[in-house]
Design a protein around this motif. Structure first.
Motif, short mmCIF file in Angstrom:
data_model
loop_
_atom_site.label_atom_id
_atom_site.label_comp_id
_atom_site.label_asym_id
_atom_site.label_seq_id
_atom_site.Cartn_x
_atom_site.Cartn_y
_atom_site.Cartn_z
N TRP A 1 0.79 -1.23 0.00
CA TRP A 1 0.00 0.00 0.00
C TRP A 1 0.82 1.27 0.00
O TRP A 1 0.28 2.33 -0.27
CB TRP A 1 -1.00 0.02 1.14
CG TRP A 1 -0.43 -0.34 2.47
CD1 TRP A 1 -0.27 -1.60 2.96
CD2 TRP A 1 0.05 0.54 3.48
NE1 TRP A 1 0.27 -1.54 4.20
CE2 TRP A 1 0.48 -0.24 4.55
CE3 TRP A 1 0.15 1.91 3.58
CZ2 TRP A 1 1.00 0.29 5.71
CZ3 TRP A 1 0.66 2.44 4.74
CH2 TRP A 1 1.08 1.62 5.78
N ILE B 1 -5.27 0.85 1.53
CA ILE B 1 -5.06 1.61 0.30
C ILE B 1 -3.78 1.09 -0.33
O ILE B 1 -2.76 0.93 0.35
CB ILE B 1 -4.95 3.12 0.59
CG1 ILE B 1 -6.24 3.62 1.23
CG2 ILE B 1 -4.64 3.88 -0.69
CD1 ILE B 1 -6.21 5.09 1.63
N SER B 2 -3.86 0.80 -1.64
CA SER B 2 -2.68 0.29 -2.34
C SER B 2 -2.70 0.72 -3.80
O SER B 2 -3.76 1.05 -4.34
CB SER B 2 -2.62 -1.22 -2.25
OG SER B 2 -3.71 -1.78 -2.95
N PRO B 3 -1.55 0.73 -4.44
CA PRO B 3 -1.51 1.08 -5.85
C PRO B 3 -2.33 0.09 -6.69
O PRO B 3 -2.31 -1.11 -6.43
CB PRO B 3 -0.03 0.99 -6.23
CG PRO B 3 0.70 1.08 -4.94
CD PRO B 3 -0.21 0.48 -3.91
N THR B 4 -3.07 0.60 -7.65
CA THR B 4 -3.83 -0.26 -8.56
C THR B 4 -2.86 -1.20 -9.28
O THR B 4 -1.78 -0.80 -9.66
CB THR B 4 -4.58 0.61 -9.59
OG1 THR B 4 -5.53 1.42 -8.89
CG2 THR B 4 -5.30 -0.23 -10.63
N ARG C 1 2.65 10.53 -2.30
CA ARG C 1 2.36 10.03 -3.64
C ARG C 1 3.66 9.87 -4.43
O ARG C 1 3.67 10.01 -5.63
CB ARG C 1 1.42 10.98 -4.36
CG ARG C 1 0.03 10.95 -3.80
CD ARG C 1 -0.89 11.71 -4.68
NE ARG C 1 -0.95 13.10 -4.25
CZ ARG C 1 -1.84 13.96 -4.70
NH1 ARG C 1 -2.73 13.60 -5.58
NH2 ARG C 1 -1.84 15.20 -4.27
N THR D 1 2.86 5.75 -9.43
CA THR D 1 1.51 5.68 -9.97
C THR D 1 0.61 6.75 -9.39
O THR D 1 0.83 7.22 -8.27
CB THR D 1 0.88 4.29 -9.70
OG1 THR D 1 -0.40 4.24 -10.34
CG2 THR D 1 0.70 4.03 -8.22
N TRP E 1 -2.76 5.97 -9.69
CA TRP E 1 -3.97 5.16 -9.54
C TRP E 1 -3.86 4.26 -8.32
O TRP E 1 -2.92 3.48 -8.19
CB TRP E 1 -4.20 4.33 -10.80
CG TRP E 1 -4.43 5.22 -11.97
CD1 TRP E 1 -3.50 5.65 -12.88
CD2 TRP E 1 -5.66 5.84 -12.33
NE1 TRP E 1 -4.10 6.50 -13.79
CE2 TRP E 1 -5.42 6.64 -13.48
CE3 TRP E 1 -6.95 5.81 -11.80
CZ2 TRP E 1 -6.41 7.38 -14.11
CZ3 TRP E 1 -7.94 6.55 -12.42
CH2 TRP E 1 -7.66 7.32 -13.56
N TRP E 2 -4.87 4.36 -7.44
CA TRP E 2 -4.88 3.63 -6.18
C TRP E 2 -6.23 2.94 -5.99
O TRP E 2 -7.25 3.39 -6.51
CB TRP E 2 -4.62 4.59 -5.03
CG TRP E 2 -3.26 5.21 -5.11
CD1 TRP E 2 -2.87 6.24 -5.91
CD2 TRP E 2 -2.11 4.81 -4.38
NE1 TRP E 2 -1.53 6.52 -5.72
CE2 TRP E 2 -1.05 5.66 -4.79
CE3 TRP E 2 -1.87 3.85 -3.42
CZ2 TRP E 2 0.23 5.55 -4.27
CZ3 TRP E 2 -0.59 3.74 -2.89
CH2 TRP E 2 0.44 4.58 -3.31
N ASP E 3 -6.23 1.88 -5.20
CA ASP E 3 -7.44 1.16 -4.82
C ASP E 3 -7.64 1.31 -3.32
O ASP E 3 -6.66 1.36 -2.56
CB ASP E 3 -7.32 -0.34 -5.14
CG ASP E 3 -7.09 -0.62 -6.61
OD1 ASP E 3 -7.48 0.21 -7.45
OD2 ASP E 3 -6.52 -1.68 -6.91
#
Length: 122
Positions: free
Chosen positions: A4, A42-45, A72, A76, A78-80
């Motif tokens: 994450w 939370i982690s990078p897509t 950040r 990336t 983009w995160w999930d």
């Protein structure tokens, strides 16, 4: 577990975002789901594993805000986000949130009857 990269001071270059985004900041996550959240990740897509629960032993009540020290500086934008609800252990994910286009605030919404999840950036 998903990697994450939420700790301040992560090394790396920001290939997709402006260099100014590599600095440490606070990410505010507002719970607008209507449910108490017992875990949040939370982690990078594109990564396969989630890592540590950002809430630890705490919970995030509906309408409460979690402020996370965030950098950040990963490669990336983009995160999930994944949450686990306290009442029944249901897991709900918000995939592919572009953190580079937000101003450090995201509100999470979940419609329990349709299963639809949305994230609104501020």
């Amino acid at each position: 577990m998903k990697h994450w990269a939420m700790l301040a001071g992560l090394a790396g270059s920001m290939a997709l975002c402006a260099p100014a985004l590599a600095q440490d900041e606070v990410l505010s996550v507002t719970n607008r789901t209507g449910y108490t959240i017992s875990e949040i990740y939370i982690s990078p897509t594109g990564t396969d594993d989630w890592e540590e629960d950002l809430l630890g032993f705490d919970v995030l009540e509906d309408d409460d805000v979690l402020n996370i020290d965030f950098s950040r500086s990963a490669d990336t934008c983009w995160w999930d986000i994944l949450v686990v609800y306290e009442v029944d252990g249901e897991q709900v994910a918000w995939p592919e949130i572009n953190f580079c286009e937000m101003e450090g605030q995201v509100a999470l919404y979940h419609n329990g009857s349709t299963g639809e999840t949305t994230a609104r950036m501020r």
